[in-house]
Design a protein around this motif. Structure first.
Motif, PDB file in Angstrom:
ATOM      1  N   GLY A 129       0.810  -1.115   0.101  1.00  0.00           N
ATOM      2  CA  GLY A 129       0.363  -0.188   0.017  1.00  0.00           C
ATOM      3  C   GLY A 129       0.762   1.211   0.068  1.00  0.00           C
ATOM      4  O   GLY A 129       1.907   1.535  -0.504  1.00  0.00           O
ATOM      5  N   ASP A 130       0.564   2.286   0.711  1.00  0.00           N
ATOM      6  CA  ASP A 130       1.540   3.466   0.873  1.00  0.00           C
ATOM      7  C   ASP A 130       2.862   3.232   2.004  1.00  0.00           C
ATOM      8  O   ASP A 130       3.504   4.051   2.268  1.00  0.00           O
ATOM      9  CB  ASP A 130       0.605   4.485   1.497  1.00  0.00           C
ATOM     10  N   ASP A 131       2.820   1.967   2.693  1.00  0.00           N
ATOM     11  CA  ASP A 131       3.727   2.115   3.789  1.00  0.00           C
ATOM     12  C   ASP A 131       4.912   1.055   3.411  1.00  0.00           C
ATOM     13  O   ASP A 131       4.821   0.217   2.721  1.00  0.00           O
ATOM     14  CB  ASP A 131       3.259   1.189   5.030  1.00  0.00           C
ATOM     15  N   GLY A 132       6.047   1.575   3.733  1.00  0.00           N
ATOM     16  CA  GLY A 132       7.091   0.937   3.445  1.00  0.00           C
ATOM     17  C   GLY A 132       7.510  -0.151   4.459  1.00  0.00           C
ATOM     18  O   GLY A 132       7.592  -0.087   5.661  1.00  0.00           O
ATOM     19  N   LEU A 133       7.895  -1.413   3.896  1.00  0.00           N
ATOM     20  CA  LEU A 133       8.010  -2.511   4.501  1.00  0.00           C
ATOM     21  C   LEU A 133       9.118  -2.581   5.537  1.00  0.00           C
ATOM     22  O   LEU A 133       9.381  -3.313   6.503  1.00  0.00           O
ATOM     23  CB  LEU A 133       8.010  -3.898   3.682  1.00  0.00           C
ATOM     24  N   PHE A 134      10.370  -1.709   5.070  1.00  0.00           N
ATOM     25  CA  PHE A 134      11.471  -1.680   5.979  1.00  0.00           C
ATOM     26  C   PHE A 134      11.571  -0.562   6.819  1.00  0.00           C
ATOM     27  O   PHE A 134      12.610   0.045   7.005  1.00  0.00           O
ATOM     28  CB  PHE A 134      12.869  -2.052   4.805  1.00  0.00           C
ATOM     29  N   ALA A 135      10.381   0.249   6.714  1.00  0.00           N
ATOM     30  CA  ALA A 135      10.525   1.587   7.601  1.00  0.00           C
ATOM     31  C   ALA A 135       9.868   1.336   8.943  1.00  0.00           C
ATOM     32  O   ALA A 135       9.800   2.464   9.703  1.00  0.00           O
ATOM     33  CB  ALA A 135       9.472   2.368   6.671  1.00  0.00           C
ATOM     34  N   GLY A 136       9.990   0.165   9.548  1.00  0.00           N
ATOM     35  CA  GLY A 136       9.368   0.089  11.032  1.00  0.00           C
ATOM     36  C   GLY A 136       8.119   0.441  11.036  1.00  0.00           C
ATOM     37  O   GLY A 136       7.161   0.210  10.172  1.00  0.00           O
ATOM     38  N   THR A 137       7.721   1.313  12.251  1.00  0.00           N
ATOM     39  CA  THR A 137       6.255   1.449  12.457  1.00  0.00           C
ATOM     40  C   THR A 137       5.918   2.888  11.918  1.00  0.00           C
ATOM     41  O   THR A 137       4.791   3.116  11.711  1.00  0.00           O
ATOM     42  CB  THR A 137       6.219   1.880  13.843  1.00  0.00           C
ATOM     43  N   ALA A 138       6.884   3.592  10.906  1.00  0.00           N
ATOM     44  CA  ALA A 138       6.437   4.621   9.936  1.00  0.00           C
ATOM     45  C   ALA A 138       5.602   4.307   9.007  1.00  0.00           C
ATOM     46  O   ALA A 138       5.443   3.387   8.423  1.00  0.00           O
ATOM     47  CB  ALA A 138       7.931   5.302   9.573  1.00  0.00           C
ATOM     48  N   THR A 139       4.739   5.081   8.769  1.00  0.00           N
ATOM     49  CA  THR A 139       3.715   5.020   7.660  1.00  0.00           C
ATOM     50  C   THR A 139       3.619   6.202   6.479  1.00  0.00           C
ATOM     51  O   THR A 139       4.045   7.141   6.904  1.00  0.00           O
ATOM     52  CB  THR A 139       2.273   4.917   8.128  1.00  0.00           C
ATOM     53  N   GLY A 140       3.189   5.736   5.204  1.00  0.00           N
ATOM     54  CA  GLY A 140       2.811   6.738   4.192  1.00  0.00           C
ATOM     55  C   GLY A 140       4.274   6.957   3.477  1.00  0.00           C
ATOM     56  O   GLY A 140       4.331   8.243   2.861  1.00  0.00           O
ATOM     57  N   GLY A 141       5.164   5.988   3.410  1.00  0.00           N
ATOM     58  CA  GLY A 141       6.199   6.452   2.559  1.00  0.00           C
ATOM     59  C   GLY A 141       7.298   5.446   2.455  1.00  0.00           C
ATOM     60  O   GLY A 141       7.047   4.416   3.256  1.00  0.00           O
ATOM     61  N   THR A 142       8.338   5.601   1.789  1.00  0.00           N
ATOM     62  CA  THR A 142       9.534   4.370   1.727  1.00  0.00           C
ATOM     63  C   THR A 142      10.378   4.603   2.951  1.00  0.00           C
ATOM     64  O   THR A 142      10.401   5.493   3.483  1.00  0.00           O
ATOM     65  CB  THR A 142      10.084   4.649   0.255  1.00  0.00           C
ATOM     66  N   ALA A 143      11.235   3.535   2.983  1.00  0.00           N
ATOM     67  CA  ALA A 143      12.236   3.296   4.121  1.00  0.00           C
ATOM     68  C   ALA A 143      13.427   4.303   3.711  1.00  0.00           C
ATOM     69  O   ALA A 143      14.105   5.070   4.706  1.00  0.00           O
ATOM     70  CB  ALA A 143      12.583   1.884   4.245  1.00  0.00           C
ATOM     71  N   LEU A 144      13.665   4.423   2.566  1.00  0.00           N
ATOM     72  CA  LEU A 144      14.792   5.148   2.222  1.00  0.00           C
ATOM     73  C   LEU A 144      14.728   6.273   1.245  1.00  0.00           C
ATOM     74  O   LEU A 144      13.761   5.990   0.273  1.00  0.00           O
ATOM     75  CB  LEU A 144      16.252   4.294   1.723  1.00  0.00           C
ATOM     76  N   ALA A 145      15.639   7.305   1.182  1.00  0.00           N
ATOM     77  CA  ALA A 145      15.628   8.224  -0.085  1.00  0.00           C
ATOM     78  C   ALA A 145      16.202   7.250  -1.343  1.00  0.00           C
ATOM     79  O   ALA A 145      16.395   6.146  -1.104  1.00  0.00           O
ATOM     80  CB  ALA A 145      16.502   9.294   0.194  1.00  0.00           C
ATOM     81  N   SER A 146      15.891   7.908  -2.306  1.00  0.00           N
ATOM     82  CA  SER A 146      16.250   7.316  -3.534  1.00  0.00           C
ATOM     83  C   SER A 146      17.906   7.041  -3.693  1.00  0.00           C
ATOM     84  O   SER A 146      18.549   7.675  -3.012  1.00  0.00           O
ATOM     85  CB  SER A 146      16.063   8.084  -4.936  1.00  0.00           C
ATOM     86  N   ALA A 147      18.089   5.974  -4.359  1.00  0.00           N
ATOM     87  CA  ALA A 147      19.296   5.486  -4.772  1.00  0.00           C
ATOM     88  C   ALA A 147      20.461   6.954  -5.135  1.00  0.00           C
ATOM     89  O   ALA A 147      21.541   6.989  -4.565  1.00  0.00           O
ATOM     90  CB  ALA A 147      19.735   4.509  -5.459  1.00  0.00           C
ATOM     91  N   ASP A 148      19.727   7.564  -6.266  1.00  0.00           N
ATOM     92  CA  ASP A 148      20.378   8.752  -6.649  1.00  0.00           C
ATOM     93  C   ASP A 148      20.665   9.733  -5.857  1.00  0.00           C
ATOM     94  O   ASP A 148      21.817  10.348  -5.721  1.00  0.00           O
ATOM     95  CB  ASP A 148      19.788   9.082  -7.995  1.00  0.00           C
ATOM     96  N   ALA A 149      19.887   9.976  -4.781  1.00  0.00           N
ATOM     97  CA  ALA A 149      19.824  11.134  -4.124  1.00  0.00           C
ATOM     98  C   ALA A 149      20.985  10.623  -2.846  1.00  0.00           C
ATOM     99  O   ALA A 149      21.671  11.528  -2.418  1.00  0.00           O
ATOM    100  CB  ALA A 149      18.480  11.327  -3.093  1.00  0.00           C
ATOM    101  N   MET A 150      20.944   9.524  -2.510  1.00  0.00           N
ATOM    102  CA  MET A 150      21.775   8.985  -1.752  1.00  0.00           C
ATOM    103  C   MET A 150      23.257   8.873  -2.025  1.00  0.00           C
ATOM    104  O   MET A 150      24.253   9.672  -1.372  1.00  0.00           O
ATOM    105  CB  MET A 150      21.605   7.480  -0.979  1.00  0.00           C
ATOM    106  N   MET A 151      23.464   8.540  -3.369  1.00  0.00           N
ATOM    107  CA  MET A 151      24.875   8.815  -3.983  1.00  0.00           C
ATOM    108  C   MET A 151      25.312  10.229  -3.993  1.00  0.00           C
ATOM    109  O   MET A 151      26.439  10.478  -3.955  1.00  0.00           O
ATOM    110  CB  MET A 151      24.831   8.077  -5.328  1.00  0.00           C
ATOM    111  N   ALA A 152      24.434  11.166  -4.459  1.00  0.00           N
ATOM    112  CA  ALA A 152      24.702  12.158  -4.502  1.00  0.00           C
ATOM    113  C   ALA A 152      25.187  12.896  -3.247  1.00  0.00           C
ATOM    114  O   ALA A 152      26.200  13.701  -3.194  1.00  0.00           O
ATOM    115  CB  ALA A 152      23.574  13.107  -5.375  1.00  0.00           C
ATOM    116  N   ASP A 153      24.437  12.749  -2.237  1.00  0.00           N
ATOM    117  CA  ASP A 153      24.926  13.076  -0.852  1.00  0.00           C
ATOM    118  C   ASP A 153      26.281  12.529  -0.455  1.00  0.00           C
ATOM    119  O   ASP A 153      27.084  13.212   0.095  1.00  0.00           O
ATOM    120  CB  ASP A 153      23.881  12.538   0.159  1.00  0.00           C
TER     121      ASP A 153
END
Length: 331
Positions: A129-153
């Motif tokens: 649905g809208d919940d990230g499976l690897f985000a713990g109890t957080a709801t409404g989003g993915t667990a991580l930023a995008s791969a491109d955003a992480m590599m850029a940082d």
């Protein structure tokens, strides 16, 4: 002495009421005969409906826990599939890096590492649905930023770095970050998602993306990806050292990843057992409930037959009475 009789209209209304009563009783008994369940439970139980209410509560509770367990099974299944993708990326990249180390093709190896990094991030961003499976109890989003955003940082923190040791130290700092670096890239919670699958049983239904093993795999892939990055422009010797470091880290993380997946498998086993257990409970309570609510089929069939005879007799008497008239009597 005078005798007061019923007028024609009153007789008609009385006949209609009697007809309705017989038909209503016949319909109720016919339904009971076809379903085997009493239509009027209060009358059937002589007012003692408490056992039925208790069994209804038990059936509803077993079904509710069963539904929760099935939802947990779905989630754990998706988590296991995602971790399988992570393992495939890990083992595939390890093989590519071993080949590159032997052949000296650093550019190809680094490209493979960057692709594996993106694959791992994508797997850890799996959603139900809208919940990230690897985000713990957080709801409404993915667990991580995008791969491109992480590599850029990550690259932004490597300005001026010219050695493999410097890159490794920078990656260590980035992945150890809490308010920045990986801490900012991880968008989940710091609490594991759990579900109640029984009155006294809770099961963890996932793994967080900030788990040390998964974080280590991302670091290992990033290490290889930076080896031939054009913005760093590392000497071949330093790039080769990064490839070797990435290779060795991937190898060392094989067993921890297997243990992580084994934990998910154990959770799946417990959930499957709970699903079977609650289905059996619901079935058993429902059988007991049906036994309390069932009617005597033979007695009900006899009553249906008697009511049918009564209704036929009523129709026949109504027809005869309607054909009576003074003219017919005088003839």
């Amino acid at each position: 002495m005078s005798v007061t009789g019923l007028g024609d209209r009153a007789q008609l209304l009385l006949g209609l009421r009697q007809n309705t009563e017989i038909r209503t009783r016949l319909a109720a008994r016919s339904q009971e005969l076809s379903t085997g369940v009493a239509s009027d439970m209060v009358a059937h139980r002589k007012g003692d409906t408490a056992p039925l209410a208790d069994l209804d509560r038990r059936v509803a509770l077993a079904k509710a826990y069963g539904s929760a367990a099935k939802e947990a099974a779905t989630r754990l299944g998706l988590v296991d599939e995602a971790l399988e993708r992570v393992e495939t990326a890990r083992s595939g990249l390890f093989s590519d890096l071993v080949t590159a180390t032997a052949g000296g093709n650093l550019g190809t190896a680094s490209a493979s590492a960057r692709s594996a990094f993106a694959t791992i991030v994508s797997a850890l961003n799996t959603q139900l649905g809208d919940d990230g499976l690897f985000a713990g109890t957080a709801t409404g989003g993915t667990a991580l930023a995008s791969a491109d955003a992480m590599m850029a940082d990550i690259l932004a923190t490597m300005a001026g770095v010219t050695t493999a040791a410097g890159v490794e130290a920078g990656l260590d700092d980035w992945f150890a970050g809490t308010g920045d670096g990986f801490g900012a890239a991880y968008q989940g919670s710091d609490a594991d998602a759990r579900r109640d699958i029984d009155a006294d049983t809770r099961v963890r239904i996932g793994v967080r993306a900030d788990d040390p093993t998964l974080r280590g795999l991302l670091r290992a892939a990033a290490l290889g990806a930076l080896a031939a990055d054009v913005t760093l422009d590392l000497p071949d010797e330093e790039a080769g050292a990064l490839i070797e470091g990435s290779r060795d880290a991937l190898l060392s993380l094989s067993s921890p990843l297997t243990e992580l997946r084994a934990g998910i498998g154990l959770g799946q086993s417990r959930v499957d057992q709970a699903i079977a257990r609650h289905a059996a409970k619901a079935s058993a309570w429902q059988i007991l409930r049906n036994e309390l609510a069932e009617v005597d089929p033979y007695g009900t069939a006899s009553e249906v037959e008697a009511l049918q005879t009564q209704l036929e007799t009523h129709y026949e008497m109504t027809q005869r009475l309607s054909s009576l008239s003074l003219m017919s009597y005088l003839r």
